[in-house]
Design a protein around this motif. Structure first.
Motif: not given
Length: 189
Positions: A65-72, A85-88
């Motif tokens: 899944h891909v998320l963009a800031a702000p996400f902790a 940006v993170i991929v987790c």
């Protein structure tokens, strides 16, 4: 735009204390209990980060899944960062945060965060074992540096692109990135 500020303290801050701070539009992160505060990002930064998010999201396989800031990304009681940006792994997410290392962390530099992204955050992500770390720069024609952990757990540069150059990566999944295309929204066509 102001610089990233490291706030000195005799004791380490905790994530609970971080969450009790007022929301004033600044990004607050903790690394080893040290508080870092940066101003809200500008348009070039956001353009590059959110276009990268859309590109990664479009190619993302179902298990990730891909998320963009702000996400902790909250990995301890004294560590919480918000990569641009993170991929987790989808299975690792909670409704509140990502409690483990992402498989990719991407940071878009600005004047105020450039040294912090290249040093403190890079060392933090390396210690966490984040397999891929991307450093992007929206200045000029744009730039992307791809770093990946080697067998010894240290980051090595595996690719770089400037402007219209293209990088084809396979980790964490296949995607092709051109820094200039991530900045197209800054110009009217």
């Amino acid at each position: 735009m102001g610089a990233v500020t490291e706030l000195a303290s005799t004791a380490a801050y905790t994530v609970a204390e971080l969450h009790a701070m007022p929301d004033d539009g600044r990004r607050r992160e903790l690394i080893d209990g040290m508080l870092f505060v940066s101003p809200a990002p500008g348009w070039p930064h956001q353009e590059m980060a959110l276009t990268l998010y859309r590109l990664l999201h479009a190619a993302c396989p179902p298990a990730l899944h891909v998320l963009a800031a702000p996400f902790a990304v909250t990995t301890s009681t004294v560590d919480e960062v918000q990569p641009d940006v993170i991929v987790c792994r989808y299975a690792d997410l909670t409704r509140a945060n990502l409690p483990v290392a992402p498989v990719l962390a991407a940071e878009v530099a600005s004047r105020s965060t450039r040294l912090h992204d290249r040093n403190t955050k890079k060392a933090h992500y390396e210690r966490l074992g984040v397999p891929s770390y991307w450093l992007l720069d929206p200045d000029g024609a744009g730039e992307l540096e791809v770093l990946e952990l080697d067998d010894g757990g240290r980051y090595v540069h595996t690719a770089r692109a400037v402007g219209d150059e293209v990088v084809a990566v396979t980790t964490p999944y296949p995607v092709t990135v051109s820094p200039a295309r991530l900045l197209d929204g800054l110009c009217r066509h």
